[in-house]
Design an enzyme around this catalytic site. Structure first.
Site, PDB file in Angstrom:
ATOM      1  N   TRP A  21      31.007  17.794  24.938  1.00 14.72           N
ATOM      2  CA  TRP A  21      30.940  19.189  24.484  1.00 14.72           C
ATOM      3  C   TRP A  21      32.078  19.433  23.503  1.00 14.72           C
ATOM      4  CZ3 TRP A  21      34.733  23.058  25.126  1.00 14.72           C
ATOM      5  CH2 TRP A  21      34.360  24.312  24.596  1.00 14.72           C
ATOM      6  N   GLU A  57      26.136  18.628  25.201  1.00 10.83           N
ATOM      7  CA  GLU A  57      26.053  19.954  25.830  1.00 10.83           C
ATOM      8  C   GLU A  57      26.063  21.081  24.800  1.00 10.83           C
ATOM      9  OE1 GLU A  57      29.287  20.688  28.557  1.00 10.83           O
ATOM     10  OE2 GLU A  57      28.535  22.668  29.115  1.00 10.83           O
ATOM     11  N   LYS A 115      25.754  25.074  23.297  1.00 12.91           N
ATOM     12  CA  LYS A 115      26.316  26.368  23.685  1.00 12.91           C
ATOM     13  C   LYS A 115      25.917  27.417  22.660  1.00 12.91           C
ATOM     14  CE  LYS A 115      30.710  28.377  25.180  1.00 12.91           C
ATOM     15  NZ  LYS A 115      32.007  28.084  25.775  1.00 12.91           N
ATOM     16  N   ASP A 120      24.006  23.942  30.529  1.00 13.15           N
ATOM     17  CA  ASP A 120      25.040  24.704  31.239  1.00 13.15           C
ATOM     18  C   ASP A 120      24.513  26.121  31.454  1.00 13.15           C
ATOM     19  OD1 ASP A 120      27.289  26.578  31.571  1.00 13.15           O
ATOM     20  OD2 ASP A 120      28.588  24.854  31.178  1.00 13.15           O
ATOM     21  N   HIS A 145      25.620  29.008  29.128  1.00 12.67           N
ATOM     22  CA  HIS A 145      25.632  28.795  27.682  1.00 12.67           C
ATOM     23  C   HIS A 145      24.474  29.419  26.929  1.00 12.67           C
ATOM     24  CE1 HIS A 145      28.697  25.251  27.527  1.00 12.67           C
ATOM     25  NE2 HIS A 145      29.122  26.292  28.217  1.00 12.67           N
ATOM     26  N   HIS A 149      25.200  21.652  34.089  1.00 13.04           N
ATOM     27  CA  HIS A 149      26.464  22.265  34.452  1.00 13.04           C
ATOM     28  C   HIS A 149      26.099  23.563  35.146  1.00 13.04           C
ATOM     29  CE1 HIS A 149      29.774  20.304  31.755  1.00 13.04           C
ATOM     30  NE2 HIS A 149      29.248  19.480  32.636  1.00 13.04           N
ATOM     31  N   ASP A 155      29.974  33.814  29.347  1.00 11.48           N
ATOM     32  CA  ASP A 155      30.154  32.473  29.920  1.00 11.48           C
ATOM     33  C   ASP A 155      31.480  32.420  30.681  1.00 11.48           C
ATOM     34  OD1 ASP A 155      29.913  29.750  30.402  1.00 11.48           O
ATOM     35  OD2 ASP A 155      30.780  29.188  28.471  1.00 11.48           O
ATOM     36  N   ASP A 164      32.220  31.484  33.742  1.00 11.68           N
ATOM     37  CA  ASP A 164      32.467  30.376  34.671  1.00 11.68           C
ATOM     38  C   ASP A 164      33.003  30.832  36.025  1.00 11.68           C
ATOM     39  OD1 ASP A 164      31.795  27.816  33.215  1.00 11.68           O
ATOM     40  OD2 ASP A 164      33.109  28.745  31.740  1.00 11.68           O
ATOM     41  N   ASP A 177      30.282  23.459  36.871  1.00  5.60           N
ATOM     42  CA  ASP A 177      31.249  23.792  35.823  1.00  5.60           C
ATOM     43  C   ASP A 177      31.675  25.246  35.977  1.00  5.60           C
ATOM     44  OD1 ASP A 177      32.828  24.068  33.623  1.00  5.60           O
ATOM     45  OD2 ASP A 177      31.232  23.834  32.147  1.00  5.60           O
TER      46      ASP A 177
HETATM   47  C1  RNT Z   1      32.545  24.864  27.815  1.00 12.77           C
HETATM   48  C2  RNT Z   1      31.664  23.845  28.456  1.00 12.77           C
HETATM   49  C3  RNT Z   1      32.364  22.630  28.974  1.00 12.77           C
HETATM   50  C4  RNT Z   1      33.663  22.930  29.688  1.00 12.77           C
HETATM   51  C5  RNT Z   1      34.259  21.763  30.425  1.00 12.77           C
HETATM   52  C6  RNT Z   1      35.680  21.982  30.786  1.00 12.77           C
HETATM   53  O1  RNT Z   1      31.898  26.020  27.525  1.00 12.77           O
HETATM   54  O2  RNT Z   1      30.920  24.445  29.458  1.00 12.77           O
HETATM   55  O3  RNT Z   1      31.494  21.926  29.783  1.00 12.77           O
HETATM   56  O4  RNT Z   1      33.540  23.986  30.568  1.00 12.77           O
HETATM   57  O5  RNT Z   1      34.059  20.622  29.719  1.00 12.77           O
HETATM   58 ZN    ZN Z   2      29.782  23.151  30.717  1.00 15.48          ZN
END
Ligand code: RNT
Ligand code: ZN
Length: 423
Positions: free
Chosen positions: A189, A230, A232, A263, A266, A290, A298, A300, A330
């Site tokens: 990513w 990955e 986003k 993810d 994302h 993720h 986003d 997390d 994640d």
């Molecule tokens: C960031 C991505 C990525 C990170 C990690 C730390 O938006 O989701 O995967 O969160 O690699």
């Molecule tokens: Zn991620």
């Protein structure tokens, strides 16, 4: 208070009968569940800090909020914390490292110089506790990423630096796969993007494409390492344009037959990833997830047992995709106990998988084929209140993990005796 074994067993036997009436075999579900590894992310343990000590801020649009005491400051602390966490989680899982968790023994080893040598302790440790490792290139928290561009950078030398990093991480992934006898997933990513409206959307994407091809040119035994990219939608500081968008990487992964990482944070705030799984798996041998929880963005947050999480698990299980989806987590929350954050999120992922495994899916599919959507809806809704908790408790008990919230007392004890001593 820990429940008594006899109560857990009796409740399970009653639940087993309930499910059997609907044609669901709870013993089978438990056996299947025990074989599903979750790739648990290292970065919840230290707020995505890593061990390079370069004094570089995180950057890349990644933001960790909170200052709960006790975060892991060294690889040994992170390993100890993770061992505590997995002792409280049923099943056998994996640990997902970032390149910034290299152990350089005090030497400065830049990202384009990394090799398996800096990960030999990690590999030896993983072997000693019998788990697999996954890996990630780290394209943030570095001076050469400070302009918000890495593999798309207009300066060829900076791109080359990051290409070299990408290649080396794949080799490290292969060393992890080889050392542990379990295929490593190396996930790429990048934070690249633009805060404001770009004048050129094409150029950075062309450069990214060429950079990725340079990284993935070297053939690596797919038994040792598989690669994933990955996408986003946007990030902090890249609100207007992200070259590595969903369309970009979907096309890339399909044309190169590598994995795509979905993810959950994302996409647009109401756009789930569950519905994407059966589509992308028509074109890719395997995908990675993720699993995260975005709150308004986003953000997390720690994974909770939401409808979205259940939908993801249902798609994996009901679609028969268990062997083709590498489930990873994640999220990072620095405002609560970090070991608890690992335990809560991972146990929720496992709970969601168990819920999906316990659904009367064969009946639901048959009703759908008959066109009896009334009965499908009725059965789906009734299935939601079946005695799931009794099966979950029994699984935890038989897997040697704490039942119910008994794990919390262990985390509190660990906080008292270990975490609170870290200043
Ligand atoms: C960031 C991505 C990525 C990170 C990690 C730390 O938006 O989701 O995967 O969160 O690699
Ligand atoms: Zn991620």
């Amino acid at each position: 208070m820990a429940r008594k074994l006899i109560q857990i067993e009796q409740a399970y036997l009653l639940a087993r009968d309930c499910y059997a009436e609907l044609g669901v075999d709870t013993d089978l579900a438990i056996r299947q569940l025990a074989r599903i590894p979750i790739s648990i992310h290292c970065w919840q343990g230290d707020d995505v800090g890593g061990f390079e000590n370069a004094g570089q801020e995180l950057g890349g649009g990644l933001a960790v909020t909170g200052n709960y005491p006790g975060k892991a400051r060294t690889p040994d602390e992170l390993r100890a914390d993770f061992e505590k966490a997995i002792s409280l989680i049923p099943g056998r899982h994996r640990f997902n490292l970032h390149a910034s968790y290299a152990e350089t023994g005090g030497k400065r080893v830049d990202r384009d110089e990394l090799s398996p040598a800096q990960f030999k302790h990690w590999i030896a440790w993983a072997k000693s506790i019998g788990i697999g490792l996954d890996f990630n290139q780290t394209y943030f928290a570095h001076p050469k990423a400070a302009q918000g561009m890495t593999l798309t950078h207009p300066d060829r030398r900076i791109r080359q630096f990051w290409i070299e990093h990408g290649i080396r991480c794949r080799e490290i992934g292969a060393a992890m796969g080889k050392g542990l006898g379990r295929t490593c997933l190396t996930n790429l990513w990048i934070p690249d993007g633009m805060k404001d409206t770009p004048a050129d959307r094409k150029g950075p994407r062309e450069r990214l494409l060429a950079s990725l091809d340079a990284i993935f040119q070297k053939k690596i035994d797919r038994k040792l390492n598989v690669d994933s990219v990955e996408p986003k939608l946007f990030g902090i500081g890249s609100e207007s344009y992200v070259p590595g968008s969903h369309e970009f990487y979907l096309g890339y992964a399909v044309s190169r037959q590598i994995l795509l990482t979905l993810d959950a944070g994302h996409y647009h705030p109401t756009e789930g990833i569950a519905d994407k799984i059966s589509s992308v798996l028509l074109y890719l041998p395997e995908i990675a997830l993720h699993v995260s929880r975005g709150v308004r963005w986003d953000s997390d947050h720690v994974v909770t047992l939401t409808d979205e999480l259940q939908a993801i698990a249902q798609e994996i299980v009901w679609g028969g995709h268990l062997g083709r989806v590498r489930i990873g987590l994640d999220y990072f929350d620095a405002s609560i106990n970090r070991v608890a954050a690992w335990v809560i999120g991972t146990r929720n992922m496992i709970k969601a998988l168990l819920l999906a495994l316990l659904a009367p899916i064969e009946s639901l599919k048959a009703l759908e084929l008959e066109g009896d959507f009334t009965s499908r809806l009725a059965l789906m809704e009734d299935a939601k209140t079946l005695p799931f908790a009794a099966v979950w408790d029994y699984y935890c008990e038989t897997a040697g993990a704490p039942v119910g919230n008994a794990w919390l007392a262990e985390v509190k004890d660990y906080e008292r005796t270990v975490l609170s001593k870290r200043r």
